[in-house]
Design a protein around this motif. Structure first.
Motif, PDB file in Angstrom:
ATOM      1  N   VAL A   4     171.569  73.081  41.465  1.00 39.10           N
ATOM      2  CA  VAL A   4     170.888  72.178  40.552  1.00 39.10           C
ATOM      3  C   VAL A   4     169.760  72.943  39.868  1.00 39.10           C
ATOM      4  O   VAL A   4     169.012  73.667  40.514  1.00 39.10           O
ATOM      5  N   GLU A   5     169.664  72.794  38.563  1.00 30.51           N
ATOM      6  CA  GLU A   5     168.623  73.471  37.806  1.00 30.51           C
ATOM      7  C   GLU A   5     167.236  73.009  38.271  1.00 30.51           C
ATOM      8  O   GLU A   5     167.030  71.837  38.570  1.00 30.51           O
ATOM      9  N   ALA A   6     166.296  73.939  38.329  1.00 28.79           N
ATOM     10  CA  ALA A   6     164.938  73.628  38.775  1.00 28.79           C
ATOM     11  C   ALA A   6     164.284  72.625  37.822  1.00 28.79           C
ATOM     12  O   ALA A   6     164.473  72.684  36.611  1.00 28.79           O
ATOM     13  N   GLN A   7     163.522  71.720  38.405  1.00 26.45           N
ATOM     14  CA  GLN A   7     162.782  70.744  37.624  1.00 26.45           C
ATOM     15  C   GLN A   7     161.432  71.345  37.235  1.00 26.45           C
ATOM     16  O   GLN A   7     160.937  72.260  37.899  1.00 26.45           O
ATOM     17  N   PRO A   8     160.819  70.826  36.181  1.00 26.62           N
ATOM     18  CA  PRO A   8     159.472  71.298  35.833  1.00 26.62           C
ATOM     19  C   PRO A   8     158.522  71.075  37.014  1.00 26.62           C
ATOM     20  O   PRO A   8     158.674  70.132  37.790  1.00 26.62           O
ATOM     21  N   ALA A   9     157.530  71.943  37.119  1.00 30.77           N
ATOM     22  CA  ALA A   9     156.549  71.861  38.200  1.00 30.77           C
ATOM     23  C   ALA A   9     155.797  70.537  38.150  1.00 30.77           C
ATOM     24  O   ALA A   9     155.760  69.852  37.114  1.00 30.77           O
ATOM     25  N   LEU A  10     155.200  70.190  39.289  1.00 27.91           N
ATOM     26  CA  LEU A  10     154.353  68.994  39.327  1.00 27.91           C
ATOM     27  C   LEU A  10     153.251  69.121  38.294  1.00 27.91           C
ATOM     28  O   LEU A  10     152.675  70.198  38.119  1.00 27.91           O
ATOM     29  N   ASP A  11     152.951  68.037  37.623  1.00 27.34           N
ATOM     30  CA  ASP A  11     151.860  68.078  36.654  1.00 27.34           C
ATOM     31  C   ASP A  11     150.538  67.758  37.357  1.00 27.34           C
ATOM     32  O   ASP A  11     150.546  67.307  38.506  1.00 27.34           O
ATOM     33  N   PRO A  12     149.416  67.999  36.696  1.00 24.43           N
ATOM     34  CA  PRO A  12     148.122  67.758  37.347  1.00 24.43           C
ATOM     35  C   PRO A  12     147.930  66.319  37.836  1.00 24.43           C
ATOM     36  O   PRO A  12     147.328  66.101  38.888  1.00 24.43           O
ATOM     37  N   THR A  13     148.483  65.342  37.121  1.00 22.22           N
ATOM     38  CA  THR A  13     148.361  63.944  37.550  1.00 22.22           C
ATOM     39  C   THR A  13     149.119  63.718  38.852  1.00 22.22           C
ATOM     40  O   THR A  13     148.616  63.071  39.767  1.00 22.22           O
ATOM     41  N   GLU A  14     150.326  64.254  38.936  1.00 25.30           N
ATOM     42  CA  GLU A  14     151.113  64.107  40.164  1.00 25.30           C
ATOM     43  C   GLU A  14     150.418  64.773  41.346  1.00 25.30           C
ATOM     44  O   GLU A  14     150.349  64.210  42.442  1.00 25.30           O
ATOM     45  N   ARG A  15     149.865  65.953  41.120  1.00 22.26           N
ATOM     46  CA  ARG A  15     149.138  66.647  42.195  1.00 22.26           C
ATOM     47  C   ARG A  15     147.946  65.818  42.655  1.00 22.26           C
ATOM     48  O   ARG A  15     147.707  65.679  43.851  1.00 22.26           O
ATOM     49  N   ALA A  16     147.216  65.273  41.698  1.00 22.73           N
ATOM     50  CA  ALA A  16     146.043  64.456  42.039  1.00 22.73           C
ATOM     51  C   ALA A  16     146.457  63.204  42.807  1.00 22.73           C
ATOM     52  O   ALA A  16     145.782  62.810  43.770  1.00 22.73           O
ATOM     53  N   GLU A  17     147.544  62.578  42.408  1.00 24.38           N
ATOM     54  CA  GLU A  17     148.007  61.373  43.092  1.00 24.38           C
ATOM     55  C   GLU A  17     148.457  61.684  44.523  1.00 24.38           C
ATOM     56  O   GLU A  17     148.220  60.891  45.432  1.00 24.38           O
ATOM     57  N   ILE A  18     149.083  62.830  44.712  1.00 23.90           N
ATOM     58  CA  ILE A  18     149.485  63.224  46.070  1.00 23.90           C
ATOM     59  C   ILE A  18     148.244  63.489  46.912  1.00 23.90           C
ATOM     60  O   ILE A  18     148.157  63.040  48.062  1.00 23.90           O
ATOM     61  N   ARG A  19     147.271  64.189  46.360  1.00 21.09           N
ATOM     62  CA  ARG A  19     146.022  64.430  47.106  1.00 21.09           C
ATOM     63  C   ARG A  19     145.331  63.109  47.449  1.00 21.09           C
ATOM     64  O   ARG A  19     144.775  62.952  48.539  1.00 21.09           O
ATOM     65  N   ASN A  20     145.366  62.170  46.529  1.00 25.08           N
ATOM     66  CA  ASN A  20     144.784  60.856  46.786  1.00 25.08           C
ATOM     67  C   ASN A  20     145.528  60.144  47.918  1.00 25.08           C
ATOM     68  O   ASN A  20     144.902  59.531  48.789  1.00 25.08           O
ATOM     69  N   LEU A  21     146.849  60.214  47.903  1.00 27.00           N
ATOM     70  CA  LEU A  21     147.653  59.624  48.987  1.00 27.00           C
ATOM     71  C   LEU A  21     147.249  60.200  50.338  1.00 27.00           C
ATOM     72  O   LEU A  21     147.100  59.467  51.316  1.00 27.00           O
ATOM     73  N   ILE A  22     147.108  61.504  50.384  1.00 25.78           N
ATOM     74  CA  ILE A  22     146.755  62.181  51.636  1.00 25.78           C
ATOM     75  C   ILE A  22     145.463  61.609  52.208  1.00 25.78           C
ATOM     76  O   ILE A  22     145.339  61.422  53.415  1.00 25.78           O
ATOM     77  N   GLY A  23     144.535  61.280  51.329  1.00 24.72           N
ATOM     78  CA  GLY A  23     143.251  60.733  51.768  1.00 24.72           C
ATOM     79  C   GLY A  23     143.347  59.367  52.433  1.00 24.72           C
ATOM     80  O   GLY A  23     142.406  58.935  53.095  1.00 24.72           O
ATOM     81  N   HIS A  24     144.477  58.692  52.278  1.00 31.38           N
ATOM     82  CA  HIS A  24     144.660  57.363  52.865  1.00 31.38           C
ATOM     83  C   HIS A  24     145.347  57.402  54.230  1.00 31.38           C
ATOM     84  O   HIS A  24     145.632  56.346  54.798  1.00 31.38           O
ATOM     85  N   TYR A  25     145.642  58.593  54.721  1.00 35.23           N
ATOM     86  CA  TYR A  25     146.342  58.749  55.991  1.00 35.23           C
ATOM     87  C   TYR A  25     145.524  59.612  56.947  1.00 35.23           C
ATOM     88  O   TYR A  25     144.727  60.438  56.509  1.00 35.23           O
TER      89      TYR A  25
END
Length: 164
Positions: A4-25
């Protein structure tokens, strides 16, 4: 190696949302499924390169995150269609016509369970149980649960889904 062809890298918003999720656990690992679901909601599936990026943000080995992703049948590790049809495969749905519906889907759009239509509109996946036995046969189309499904229900969905 993935075909499967590689998808574009995570964008800054996605990275920030993942970091925010981490803070809730209590640990970053505990946010793994939610992080995968967050990215999948935008990208429709989690390719190898995205999985590696998410694993890095969570501080996990990619192999461990892949093990979690492949364990949960609603995390897609390869491309899926615009509409993912989860056709219930429980005994109740089977007794009430599930196989007839699967055959109708194959005749109408030319796919069997596990396949995606050539136009990219639909992916058909079996699922063990949707818990909607009192309205069998049941299916989900993306996140919408449908009960008492018949060929006319399927045809209406096929006709209403635009080309990607």
């Amino acid at each position: 190696m993935s075909i499967v062809e590689a998808q574009p890298a995570l964008d800054p918003t996605e990275r920030a949302e993942i970091r925010n999720l981490i803070g809730h656990y209590p640990t970053a690992r505990a946010a793994a499924i939610d992080a995968l679901k967050l990215v999948q909601q935008r990208r429709r599936y989690i390719g190898d390169n995205l999985l590696a990026e998410i694993a890095h943000l969570l501080g996990l080995p990619a192999a461990e995150l892949d093990g979690l992703a492949t364990f949960y049948n609603l995390i897609y590790r390869k491309p899926v269609g615009q509409t993912v049809i989860l056709l219930c495969d429980s005994i109740t749905c089977w007794i009430t016509g599930r196989d007839h519906l699967a055959q109708h889907i194959e005749r109408r759009i030319g796919i069997k369970p596990g396949e995606t239509s050539a136009d990219g509109r639909f992916t058909l996946l079996p699922i063990v149980c949707l818990g909607h036995c009192d309205h069998a046969p049941a299916m989900m189309a993306n996140d919408v649960l449908h009960g008492n499904v018949d060929p006319a229900t399927l045809d209406a969905m096929f006709d209403a889904t635009p080309l990607p």
